[in-house]
Write a protein that holds these residues in place. Structure first.
Motif, PDB file in Angstrom:
ATOM      1  N   THR A 173      10.784  64.207  51.715  1.00 25.77           N
ATOM      2  CA  THR A 173       9.653  64.465  50.821  1.00 25.77           C
ATOM      3  C   THR A 173      10.121  65.298  49.636  1.00 25.77           C
ATOM      4  O   THR A 173      11.183  65.932  49.679  1.00 25.77           O
ATOM      5  N   LYS A 174       9.341  65.300  48.571  1.00 24.32           N
ATOM      6  CA  LYS A 174       9.698  66.077  47.388  1.00 24.32           C
ATOM      7  C   LYS A 174       8.451  66.718  46.798  1.00 24.32           C
ATOM      8  O   LYS A 174       7.500  66.045  46.435  1.00 24.32           O
ATOM      9  N   HIS A 175       8.474  68.027  46.744  1.00 23.74           N
ATOM     10  CA  HIS A 175       7.435  68.797  46.049  1.00 23.74           C
ATOM     11  C   HIS A 175       8.179  69.621  44.995  1.00 23.74           C
ATOM     12  O   HIS A 175       8.635  69.072  44.002  1.00 23.74           O
ATOM     13  N   ASP A 176       8.330  70.895  45.200  1.00 24.76           N
ATOM     14  CA  ASP A 176       9.173  71.679  44.299  1.00 24.76           C
ATOM     15  C   ASP A 176      10.639  71.363  44.545  1.00 24.76           C
ATOM     16  O   ASP A 176      11.475  71.459  43.657  1.00 24.76           O
ATOM     17  N   GLU A 177      10.961  70.988  45.781  1.00 27.26           N
ATOM     18  CA  GLU A 177      12.311  70.584  46.144  1.00 27.26           C
ATOM     19  C   GLU A 177      12.222  69.521  47.230  1.00 27.26           C
ATOM     20  O   GLU A 177      11.158  69.287  47.806  1.00 27.26           O
ATOM     21  N   GLN A 178      13.357  68.860  47.498  1.00 28.47           N
ATOM     22  CA  GLN A 178      13.372  67.837  48.539  1.00 28.47           C
ATOM     23  C   GLN A 178      13.489  68.484  49.916  1.00 28.47           C
ATOM     24  O   GLN A 178      14.120  69.520  50.079  1.00 28.47           O
ATOM     25  N   LEU A 179      12.857  67.838  50.891  1.00 24.41           N
ATOM     26  CA  LEU A 179      12.912  68.299  52.276  1.00 24.41           C
ATOM     27  C   LEU A 179      13.150  67.084  53.164  1.00 24.41           C
ATOM     28  O   LEU A 179      12.469  66.065  53.036  1.00 24.41           O
ATOM     29  N   THR A 180      14.133  67.194  54.063  1.00 21.19           N
ATOM     30  CA  THR A 180      14.414  66.135  55.024  1.00 21.19           C
ATOM     31  C   THR A 180      14.089  66.648  56.417  1.00 21.19           C
ATOM     32  O   THR A 180      14.555  67.717  56.815  1.00 21.19           O
ATOM     33  N   GLU A 181      13.276  65.875  57.151  1.00 18.06           N
ATOM     34  CA  GLU A 181      12.931  66.317  58.506  1.00 18.06           C
ATOM     35  C   GLU A 181      12.691  65.122  59.416  1.00 18.06           C
ATOM     36  O   GLU A 181      12.302  64.038  58.963  1.00 18.06           O
ATOM     37  N   LEU A 182      12.956  65.334  60.696  1.00 18.19           N
ATOM     38  CA  LEU A 182      12.594  64.370  61.729  1.00 18.19           C
ATOM     39  C   LEU A 182      11.180  64.701  62.162  1.00 18.19           C
ATOM     40  O   LEU A 182      10.893  65.809  62.610  1.00 18.19           O
ATOM     41  N   THR A 183      10.283  63.728  61.997  1.00 20.15           N
ATOM     42  CA  THR A 183       8.875  64.012  62.246  1.00 20.15           C
ATOM     43  C   THR A 183       8.181  62.792  62.828  1.00 20.15           C
ATOM     44  O   THR A 183       8.778  61.709  62.940  1.00 20.15           O
ATOM     45  N   SER A 184       6.920  62.953  63.197  1.00 20.48           N
ATOM     46  CA  SER A 184       6.105  61.864  63.723  1.00 20.48           C
ATOM     47  C   SER A 184       5.160  61.389  62.636  1.00 20.48           C
ATOM     48  O   SER A 184       4.478  62.203  62.006  1.00 20.48           O
ATOM     49  N   ILE A 185       5.113  60.087  62.396  1.00 25.01           N
ATOM     50  CA  ILE A 185       4.278  59.524  61.331  1.00 25.01           C
ATOM     51  C   ILE A 185       3.526  58.313  61.863  1.00 25.01           C
ATOM     52  O   ILE A 185       3.750  57.865  62.986  1.00 25.01           O
ATOM     53  N   ASP A 186       2.641  57.778  61.024  1.00 22.45           N
ATOM     54  CA  ASP A 186       1.993  56.514  61.369  1.00 22.45           C
ATOM     55  C   ASP A 186       2.355  55.471  60.313  1.00 22.45           C
ATOM     56  O   ASP A 186       3.066  55.763  59.347  1.00 22.45           O
ATOM     57  N   LYS A 187       1.856  54.254  60.476  1.00 21.64           N
ATOM     58  CA  LYS A 187       2.277  53.152  59.613  1.00 21.64           C
ATOM     59  C   LYS A 187       1.837  53.309  58.163  1.00 21.64           C
ATOM     60  O   LYS A 187       2.357  52.605  57.288  1.00 21.64           O
ATOM     61  N   SER A 188       0.911  54.228  57.890  1.00 19.67           N
ATOM     62  CA  SER A 188       0.473  54.421  56.511  1.00 19.67           C
ATOM     63  C   SER A 188       1.599  54.935  55.614  1.00 19.67           C
ATOM     64  O   SER A 188       1.550  54.782  54.392  1.00 19.67           O
TER      65      SER A 188
END
Length: 326
Positions: A8-23
């Protein structure tokens, strides 16, 4: 909900292992239950927030994926089909394979070739497919085993390891280049006849050096590619498929106009489907799968972020398969 590596990118980029849905997934007409992905150089760049790879956020990296179709409105594929995907901007502008579910365009998918498993297809991945495209380019330009030695740069990496194995099995004499002297025995196991230190190719290149190589498969660019070109024999062929050492090419026109050297660019990302199918067909015939196993490690999604910077530093050998369900 399913697991994915998300940038993700807001003020800076962030990489994480997370749980998401198909959206979170990009649009596409085929949804794939992903079994395996890979960790490639481009993936490592994205995961480590290096500029120039990810162009849309949020993004799931992973330029490769293999799995089983679970939903499809494409006339090419139906639920239950085994498929693989390499490139097409996946992991850059379209959510990619480092997730348990992917949604992609059916026109990008290759049916899983007969004789290889989903896991083996990712052990090959973009690296092996690119290596095969490079070998095919040498063949198409008339370079045969009798033409002379073939230089492979970055030989202990993914593309280089598979290129070395392929060329050796096809009867070529392979001269490998590596910055890691401890990988010499590994490269000779893959079929390299000689292993040269990368330092031999890192200084500024002469316009023309002593002719040595009938062909070159280069993953590095910059001075390494320039030196390889300067040492290519009359009528030889150089294929360029990477830029690990840099995007510049500090050479002259001398090798091209005085020796008739050919420089062939290898693009694996947007290659036509007919070229992809041809490359995968040859891989099933020409790649030693037992050798492939010896150059491959398998990790889970939770290990990818730790490995990515190691790959960029040249500390990861061969191929890395990611079991997205581990």
């Amino acid at each position: 909900m399913f697991n994915a590596i998300v940038i993700t990118k807001h003020d800076e980029q962030l990489t994480e292992l997370t749980s998401i849905d198909k959206s979170t997934l990009s649009n596409g007409d085929v949804t794939v239950d992903v079994a395996y992905s890979t960790l490639n150089y481009k993936d490592a760049l994205a995961i480590c927030q290096k500029p120039g790879v990810v162009r849309q956020w949020p993004m799931i990296p992973g330029i490769d994926l293999a799995g089983t179709v679970i939903e499809s409105s494409s006339d090419r594929f139906a639920a239950g089909d085994k498929v693989l995907l390499n490139g097409y901007g996946v992991g850059e502008v379209h959510t990619g394979g480092l997730a348990q579910i992917a949604r992609v365009k059916g026109e990008w998918l290759v049916p899983l070739p007969k004789g290889i498993s989903l896991k083996q297809s990712m052990a090959i991945g973009t690296a092996g497919y690119t290596a095969m495209l490079s070998v095919l380019a040498l063949e198409q330009q008339g370079v045969t085993p009798s033409s002379g030695d073939i230089l492979v740069t970055g030989a202990a990496g993914g593309v280089g390891s598979i290129a070395t194995s392929l060329l050796s099995k096809l009867g070529y004499t392979v001269i490998a280049v590596s910055g890691r002297s401890e990988q010499t025995s590994y490269l000779k196991t893959l079929g390299a006849s000689e292993v040269l230190p990368r330092s031999d190719f890192e200084s500024s290149a002469k316009p023309l050096a002593k002719e040595r190589f009938a062909g070159v498969i280069d993953v590095a660019g910059s001075n390494i590619l320039a030196n390889a070109i300067s040492q290519t024999q009359y009528g030889g062929v150089v294929t360029a498929c990477g830029l690990a050492a840099g995007m510049d090419l500090p050479t002259s026109v001398a090798p091209f106009i005085l020796r008739g050297v050919k420089l062939i660019g290898i693009d694996s990302v947007m290659a036509p489907m007919q070229d992809r199918l041809a490359a995968w067909d040859r891989l099933t015939k020409d790649l030693d799968l037992s050798m492939l196993d010896s150059m491959t490690q398998t990790v889970g999604l939770n290990e990818v972020q730790e490995l990515a910077p190691q790959l960029l530093k040249g500390q990861v050998r061969g191929r890395t398969v990611v079991d997205v369900n581990d």
